[in-house]
Design a protein around this motif. Sequence first.
Motif, mmCIF file in Angstrom:
data_model
loop_
_atom_site.group_PDB
_atom_site.id
_atom_site.type_symbol
_atom_site.label_atom_id
_atom_site.label_comp_id
_atom_site.label_asym_id
_atom_site.label_seq_id
_atom_site.Cartn_x
_atom_site.Cartn_y
_atom_site.Cartn_z
ATOM 1 N N PRO A 199 14.660 -0.185 5.416
ATOM 2 C CA PRO A 199 15.090 0.174 6.663
ATOM 3 C C PRO A 199 13.620 0.574 7.682
ATOM 4 N N GLU A 200 13.745 0.041 8.608
ATOM 5 C CA GLU A 200 12.519 0.282 9.618
ATOM 6 C C GLU A 200 12.371 1.530 10.077
ATOM 7 N N GLN A 201 13.457 2.357 10.243
ATOM 8 C CA GLN A 201 13.296 3.802 10.594
ATOM 9 C C GLN A 201 13.061 4.830 10.082
ATOM 10 N N LEU A 202 12.666 4.481 8.657
ATOM 11 C CA LEU A 202 12.490 5.381 7.627
ATOM 12 C C LEU A 202 10.966 5.838 7.952
ATOM 13 N N PRO A 210 0.995 -1.164 0.063
ATOM 14 C CA PRO A 210 0.106 0.043 -0.142
ATOM 15 C C PRO A 210 0.689 1.315 0.186
ATOM 16 N N ASN A 211 0.245 2.512 -0.534
ATOM 17 C CA ASN A 211 0.985 3.754 -0.460
ATOM 18 C C ASN A 211 -0.040 4.654 -0.351
ATOM 19 N N PRO A 212 0.001 5.461 0.708
ATOM 20 C CA PRO A 212 0.919 5.348 1.951
ATOM 21 C C PRO A 212 1.056 4.141 2.463
ATOM 22 N N SER A 213 2.222 3.873 3.269
ATOM 23 C CA SER A 213 2.328 2.708 3.974
ATOM 24 C C SER A 213 2.655 2.943 5.525
ATOM 25 N N SER A 214 2.104 2.385 6.569
ATOM 26 C CA SER A 214 2.819 2.313 7.819
ATOM 27 C C SER A 214 3.576 1.106 8.319
ATOM 28 N N GLY A 215 3.967 0.474 7.266
ATOM 29 C CA GLY A 215 4.554 -1.023 7.567
ATOM 30 C C GLY A 215 5.225 -1.771 6.389
ATOM 31 N N THR A 216 4.720 -2.767 6.123
ATOM 32 C CA THR A 216 5.077 -3.737 4.872
ATOM 33 C C THR A 216 4.720 -3.107 3.639
ATOM 34 N N VAL A 217 5.720 -2.965 2.586
ATOM 35 C CA VAL A 217 5.527 -2.435 1.164
ATOM 36 C C VAL A 217 5.757 -3.574 0.316
ATOM 37 N N TYR A 218 4.850 -3.935 -0.723
ATOM 38 C CA TYR A 218 5.006 -4.841 -1.759
ATOM 39 C C TYR A 218 5.358 -4.042 -3.006
ATOM 40 N N LEU A 219 5.794 -5.069 -4.070
ATOM 41 C CA LEU A 219 6.164 -4.574 -5.473
ATOM 42 C C LEU A 219 5.413 -5.420 -6.278
ATOM 43 N N ASP A 220 4.550 -4.957 -7.019
ATOM 44 C CA ASP A 220 3.811 -5.772 -8.309
ATOM 45 C C ASP A 220 4.709 -5.318 -9.742
#
Length: 75
Positions: free
Chosen positions: A49-52, A5-15
Amino acid sequence: VRLFPNPSSGTVYLDAAGLEVEAIQLYDWTGRLLATPAVPQRGRALALPEQLSGTYLVRIQTTAGLISKRLVLLR
Protein backbone atom coordinates in the motif's frame (compact mmCIF):
# COMPACT_ATOMS: atom_id res chain seq x y z
CA VAL A 1 15.18 -14.63 2.15
CA ARG A 2 15.66 -10.87 2.07
CA LEU A 3 13.69 -7.70 1.45
CA PHE A 4 15.60 -4.85 -0.13
CA PRO A 5 16.27 -2.03 0.03
CA ASN A 6 15.49 -1.89 3.73
CA PRO A 7 14.80 0.78 4.86
CA SER A 8 13.02 1.87 1.71
CA SER A 9 11.37 5.07 0.56
CA GLY A 10 9.60 3.40 -2.34
CA THR A 11 9.85 0.09 -4.14
CA VAL A 12 10.68 -3.07 -2.14
CA TYR A 13 11.91 -6.30 -3.72
CA LEU A 14 11.84 -9.86 -2.37
CA ASP A 15 14.72 -12.28 -2.94
CA ALA A 16 13.56 -15.76 -1.90
CA ALA A 17 16.94 -17.40 -2.57
CA GLY A 18 15.42 -20.11 -4.73
CA LEU A 19 12.55 -20.93 -2.35
CA GLU A 20 9.00 -21.03 -3.66
CA VAL A 21 6.97 -18.28 -1.97
CA GLU A 22 3.38 -19.33 -1.27
CA ALA A 23 2.01 -16.25 0.54
CA ILE A 24 3.02 -12.87 1.96
CA GLN A 25 1.37 -10.97 4.82
CA LEU A 26 2.14 -7.48 6.11
CA TYR A 27 1.47 -6.66 9.78
CA ASP A 28 1.90 -3.56 11.92
CA TRP A 29 3.63 -3.90 15.30
CA THR A 30 0.32 -4.33 17.13
CA GLY A 31 -0.26 -7.55 15.17
CA ARG A 32 -2.95 -6.14 12.89
CA LEU A 33 -2.93 -7.57 9.36
CA LEU A 34 -2.63 -4.65 6.92
CA ALA A 35 -2.19 -6.32 3.54
CA THR A 36 -1.67 -9.60 1.73
CA PRO A 37 0.42 -8.56 -1.28
CA ALA A 38 0.46 -10.81 -4.30
CA VAL A 39 3.52 -13.04 -4.56
CA PRO A 40 5.80 -11.26 -7.03
CA GLN A 41 7.39 -13.00 -9.97
CA ARG A 42 11.18 -13.21 -9.86
CA GLY A 43 12.70 -9.72 -9.98
CA ARG A 44 9.37 -7.96 -9.40
CA ALA A 45 8.50 -5.51 -6.66
CA LEU A 46 6.09 -6.24 -3.81
CA ALA A 47 2.76 -4.47 -4.23
CA LEU A 48 2.61 -2.63 -0.89
CA PRO A 49 0.00 0.00 0.00
CA GLU A 50 1.31 3.45 -1.01
CA GLN A 51 0.29 5.26 2.19
CA LEU A 52 2.35 3.10 4.58
CA SER A 53 5.18 4.67 6.53
CA GLY A 54 6.84 3.13 9.59
CA THR A 55 8.11 -0.27 10.73
CA TYR A 56 6.25 -3.43 9.75
CA LEU A 57 6.50 -7.20 10.04
CA VAL A 58 6.44 -9.16 6.79
CA ARG A 59 5.57 -12.86 7.09
CA ILE A 60 6.66 -14.91 4.10
CA GLN A 61 5.30 -18.44 3.74
CA THR A 62 7.64 -20.62 1.67
CA THR A 63 7.77 -24.31 0.90
CA ALA A 64 10.50 -24.54 3.56
CA GLY A 65 8.46 -22.80 6.28
CA LEU A 66 7.45 -19.40 7.64
CA ILE A 67 9.94 -16.52 7.64
CA SER A 68 9.40 -13.17 9.38
CA LYS A 69 11.26 -10.01 8.36
CA ARG A 70 11.20 -6.45 9.66
CA LEU A 71 10.58 -3.79 6.99
CA VAL A 72 11.05 -0.04 7.45
CA LEU A 73 9.19 2.25 5.03
CA LEU A 74 10.14 5.93 4.96
CA ARG A 75 7.67 7.73 2.72
